[in-house]
Structures are given as structure tokens and as C-alpha cells.
Design a protein around this motif. Structure first.
Motif, PDB file in Angstrom:
ATOM      1  N   GLN A   7       0.839  -1.199   0.000  1.00 38.08           N
ATOM      2  CA  GLN A   7       0.000   0.000   0.000  1.00 38.08           C
ATOM      3  C   GLN A   7       0.871   1.246   0.000  1.00 38.08           C
ATOM      4  O   GLN A   7       1.722   1.424   0.875  1.00 38.08           O
ATOM      5  CB  GLN A   7      -0.931  -0.004   1.212  1.00 38.08           C
ATOM      6  N   CYS A   8       0.629   2.085  -0.981  1.00 40.16           N
ATOM      7  CA  CYS A   8       1.385   3.327  -1.097  1.00 40.16           C
ATOM      8  C   CYS A   8       0.949   4.287   0.009  1.00 40.16           C
ATOM      9  O   CYS A   8      -0.238   4.486   0.232  1.00 40.16           O
ATOM     10  CB  CYS A   8       1.136   3.932  -2.478  1.00 40.16           C
ATOM     11  N   ILE A   9       1.919   4.906   0.679  1.00 38.81           N
ATOM     12  CA  ILE A   9       1.590   5.804   1.787  1.00 38.81           C
ATOM     13  C   ILE A   9       1.139   7.173   1.304  1.00 38.81           C
ATOM     14  O   ILE A   9       0.609   7.949   2.076  1.00 38.81           O
ATOM     15  CB  ILE A   9       2.775   5.951   2.780  1.00 38.81           C
ATOM     16  N   VAL A  10       1.355   7.448   0.021  1.00 41.81           N
ATOM     17  CA  VAL A  10       0.948   8.753  -0.506  1.00 41.81           C
ATOM     18  C   VAL A  10      -0.474   8.708  -1.060  1.00 41.81           C
ATOM     19  O   VAL A  10      -1.309   9.518  -0.707  1.00 41.81           O
ATOM     20  CB  VAL A  10       1.931   9.248  -1.579  1.00 41.81           C
ATOM     21  N   CYS A  11      -0.752   7.724  -1.924  1.00 38.58           N
ATOM     22  CA  CYS A  11      -2.063   7.679  -2.577  1.00 38.58           C
ATOM     23  C   CYS A  11      -2.972   6.604  -1.985  1.00 38.58           C
ATOM     24  O   CYS A  11      -4.136   6.504  -2.360  1.00 38.58           O
ATOM     25  CB  CYS A  11      -1.907   7.477  -4.079  1.00 38.58           C
ATOM     26  N   ASP A  12      -2.419   5.785  -1.071  1.00 40.67           N
ATOM     27  CA  ASP A  12      -3.205   4.740  -0.397  1.00 40.67           C
ATOM     28  C   ASP A  12      -3.683   3.619  -1.319  1.00 40.67           C
ATOM     29  O   ASP A  12      -4.541   2.835  -0.940  1.00 40.67           O
ATOM     30  CB  ASP A  12      -4.424   5.336   0.313  1.00 40.67           C
ATOM     31  N   ARG A  13      -3.135   3.571  -2.523  1.00 40.27           N
ATOM     32  CA  ARG A  13      -3.518   2.498  -3.437  1.00 40.27           C
ATOM     33  C   ARG A  13      -2.572   1.321  -3.304  1.00 40.27           C
ATOM     34  O   ARG A  13      -1.426   1.476  -2.911  1.00 40.27           O
ATOM     35  CB  ARG A  13      -3.519   3.001  -4.885  1.00 40.27           C
ATOM     36  N   GLN A  14      -3.086   0.150  -3.628  1.00 35.17           N
ATOM     37  CA  GLN A  14      -2.274  -1.051  -3.609  1.00 35.17           C
ATOM     38  C   GLN A  14      -1.495  -1.132  -4.917  1.00 35.17           C
ATOM     39  O   GLN A  14      -2.087  -1.147  -5.986  1.00 35.17           O
ATOM     40  CB  GLN A  14      -3.170  -2.290  -3.467  1.00 35.17           C
ATOM     41  N   GLN A  15      -0.175  -1.152  -4.812  1.00 39.12           N
ATOM     42  CA  GLN A  15       0.675  -1.161  -6.006  1.00 39.12           C
ATOM     43  C   GLN A  15       1.787  -2.184  -5.828  1.00 39.12           C
ATOM     44  O   GLN A  15       2.194  -2.494  -4.716  1.00 39.12           O
ATOM     45  CB  GLN A  15       1.314   0.222  -6.218  1.00 39.12           C
ATOM     46  N   ALA A  16       2.279  -2.657  -6.975  1.00 38.30           N
ATOM     47  CA  ALA A  16       3.360  -3.639  -6.934  1.00 38.30           C
ATOM     48  C   ALA A  16       4.712  -3.001  -7.216  1.00 38.30           C
ATOM     49  O   ALA A  16       5.739  -3.478  -6.753  1.00 38.30           O
ATOM     50  CB  ALA A  16       3.090  -4.757  -7.928  1.00 38.30           C
ATOM     51  N   VAL A  17       4.705  -1.900  -7.988  1.00 34.46           N
ATOM     52  CA  VAL A  17       5.966  -1.280  -8.380  1.00 34.46           C
ATOM     53  C   VAL A  17       6.137   0.040  -7.660  1.00 34.46           C
ATOM     54  O   VAL A  17       5.249   0.886  -7.679  1.00 34.46           O
ATOM     55  CB  VAL A  17       6.001  -1.044  -9.910  1.00 34.46           C
ATOM     56  N   GLY A  18       7.297   0.181  -7.029  1.00 30.00           N
ATOM     57  CA  GLY A  18       7.546   1.424  -6.320  1.00 30.00           C
ATOM     58  C   GLY A  18       8.828   1.325  -5.519  1.00 30.00           C
ATOM     59  O   GLY A  18       9.620   0.405  -5.685  1.00 30.00           O
ATOM     60  N   ILE A  19       9.039   2.289  -4.635  1.00 33.56           N
ATOM     61  CA  ILE A  19      10.239   2.308  -3.811  1.00 33.56           C
ATOM     62  C   ILE A  19       9.862   2.255  -2.344  1.00 33.56           C
ATOM     63  O   ILE A  19       8.775   2.691  -1.957  1.00 33.56           O
ATOM     64  CB  ILE A  19      11.113   3.564  -4.086  1.00 33.56           C
ATOM     65  N   PHE A  47       3.157  15.871  -0.188  1.00 38.86           N
ATOM     66  CA  PHE A  47       4.103  14.760  -0.132  1.00 38.86           C
ATOM     67  C   PHE A  47       4.941  14.827   1.144  1.00 38.86           C
ATOM     68  O   PHE A  47       5.137  13.841   1.842  1.00 38.86           O
ATOM     69  CB  PHE A  47       5.035  14.786  -1.351  1.00 38.86           C
ATOM     70  N   ILE A  48       5.429  16.022   1.432  1.00 35.11           N
ATOM     71  CA  ILE A  48       6.258  16.207   2.617  1.00 35.11           C
ATOM     72  C   ILE A  48       5.471  15.835   3.873  1.00 35.11           C
ATOM     73  O   ILE A  48       5.988  15.201   4.793  1.00 35.11           O
ATOM     74  CB  ILE A  48       6.757  17.678   2.719  1.00 35.11           C
ATOM     75  N   LYS A  49       4.201  16.229   3.879  1.00 32.08           N
ATOM     76  CA  LYS A  49       3.351  15.927   5.026  1.00 32.08           C
ATOM     77  C   LYS A  49       3.212  14.419   5.214  1.00 32.08           C
ATOM     78  O   LYS A  49       3.320  13.907   6.333  1.00 32.08           O
ATOM     79  CB  LYS A  49       1.973  16.573   4.820  1.00 32.08           C
ATOM     80  N   GLN A  50       2.993  13.719   4.100  1.00 31.07           N
ATOM     81  CA  GLN A  50       2.858  12.264   4.159  1.00 31.07           C
ATOM     82  C   GLN A  50       4.155  11.620   4.654  1.00 31.07           C
ATOM     83  O   GLN A  50       4.145  10.712   5.473  1.00 31.07           O
ATOM     84  CB  GLN A  50       2.506  11.697   2.778  1.00 31.07           C
ATOM     85  N   MET A  51       5.277  12.143   4.130  1.00 33.11           N
ATOM     86  CA  MET A  51       6.574  11.603   4.505  1.00 33.11           C
ATOM     87  C   MET A  51       6.852  11.849   5.984  1.00 33.11           C
ATOM     88  O   MET A  51       7.403  11.002   6.677  1.00 33.11           O
ATOM     89  CB  MET A  51       7.692  12.280   3.693  1.00 33.11           C
ATOM     90  N   ARG A  52       6.450  13.009   6.445  1.00 42.12           N
ATOM     91  CA  ARG A  52       6.710  13.354   7.847  1.00 42.12           C
ATOM     92  C   ARG A  52       5.958  12.415   8.774  1.00 42.12           C
ATOM     93  O   ARG A  52       6.445  12.066   9.832  1.00 42.12           O
ATOM     94  CB  ARG A  52       6.325  14.814   8.094  1.00 42.12           C
ATOM     95  N   GLN A  53       4.778  12.027   8.335  1.00 41.44           N
ATOM     96  CA  GLN A  53       4.001  11.087   9.138  1.00 41.44           C
ATOM     97  C   GLN A  53       4.741   9.771   9.326  1.00 41.44           C
ATOM     98  O   GLN A  53       4.671   9.146  10.367  1.00 41.44           O
ATOM     99  CB  GLN A  53       2.642  10.842   8.490  1.00 41.44           C
ATOM    100  N   ILE A  54       5.460   9.375   8.283  1.00 38.11           N
ATOM    101  CA  ILE A  54       6.251   8.145   8.373  1.00 38.11           C
ATOM    102  C   ILE A  54       7.323   8.306   9.427  1.00 38.11           C
ATOM    103  O   ILE A  54       7.516   7.474  10.292  1.00 38.11           O
ATOM    104  CB  ILE A  54       6.948   7.840   7.032  1.00 38.11           C
ATOM    105  N   TRP A  55       8.030   9.422   9.309  1.00 39.71           N
ATOM    106  CA  TRP A  55       9.138   9.651  10.241  1.00 39.71           C
ATOM    107  C   TRP A  55       8.644   9.773  11.677  1.00 39.71           C
ATOM    108  O   TRP A  55       9.286   9.281  12.605  1.00 39.71           O
ATOM    109  CB  TRP A  55       9.925  10.895   9.821  1.00 39.71           C
ATOM    110  N   LEU A  56       7.521  10.425  11.846  1.00 37.41           N
ATOM    111  CA  LEU A  56       6.955  10.563  13.193  1.00 37.41           C
ATOM    112  C   LEU A  56       6.610   9.198  13.757  1.00 37.41           C
ATOM    113  O   LEU A  56       6.894   8.881  14.895  1.00 37.41           O
ATOM    114  CB  LEU A  56       5.709  11.454  13.148  1.00 37.41           C
ATOM    115  N   LYS A  57       5.995   8.364  12.893  1.00 39.97           N
ATOM    116  CA  LYS A  57       5.641   7.011  13.317  1.00 39.97           C
ATOM    117  C   LYS A  57       6.884   6.227  13.687  1.00 39.97           C
ATOM    118  O   LYS A  57       6.916   5.492  14.635  1.00 39.97           O
ATOM    119  CB  LYS A  57       4.910   6.287  12.165  1.00 39.97           C
TER     120      LYS A  57
END
Ligand SMILES: [Zn+2]
Length: 60
Positions: A7-19, A47-57
């Protein structure tokens, strides 16, 4: 590397290709969009907001 559906943390979609960044997954299309998004674009702030949530978590 296997192409497991994640699951992509930015768009919340299930994807197979990504980083994966900090154990979190960003799909290819979001990654491409991030790369070409101007820092002054408000989408970039999203994007930055989404990324920050990761780091906070991660640092919780
Ligand atoms: Zn995405």
C-alpha cells in the motif's frame, strides 16, 4: 526483489511497483510525481506531510 503488492503511503492504493523509504512504500507513479513536482507546488507540501508522518511514526 519480489513484486509484492504494497500500500502506497501517498495515494493509499495497492501497487506492486515502487520504492521503499524507511520501510514505507511509495508507488512508482507517486515517486515520479514527487520527482517532477516543484518545491513551491502545494502538492509537494502534501508529499512532505505524508513523509513526515512516516518519520513521526518511526520515531514514536
Ligand atoms: Zn502512490
Amino acid at each position: 526483489m519480489e513484486n509484492a503488492i504494497q500500500q502506497c503511503i501517498v495515494c493509499d492504493r495497492q501497487q506492486a511497483v515502487g520504492i521503499a523509504i524507511c520501510d514505507q512504500f511509495i508507488c512508482y507513479s507517486c515517486e515520479q510525481e514527487m520527482v517532477k513536482t516543484d518545491v513551491r507546488d502545494e502538492k509537494y507540501l502534501f508529499f512532505i506531510k505524508q513523509m513526515r508522518q512516516i518519520w513521526l511514526k518511526k520515531n514514536a
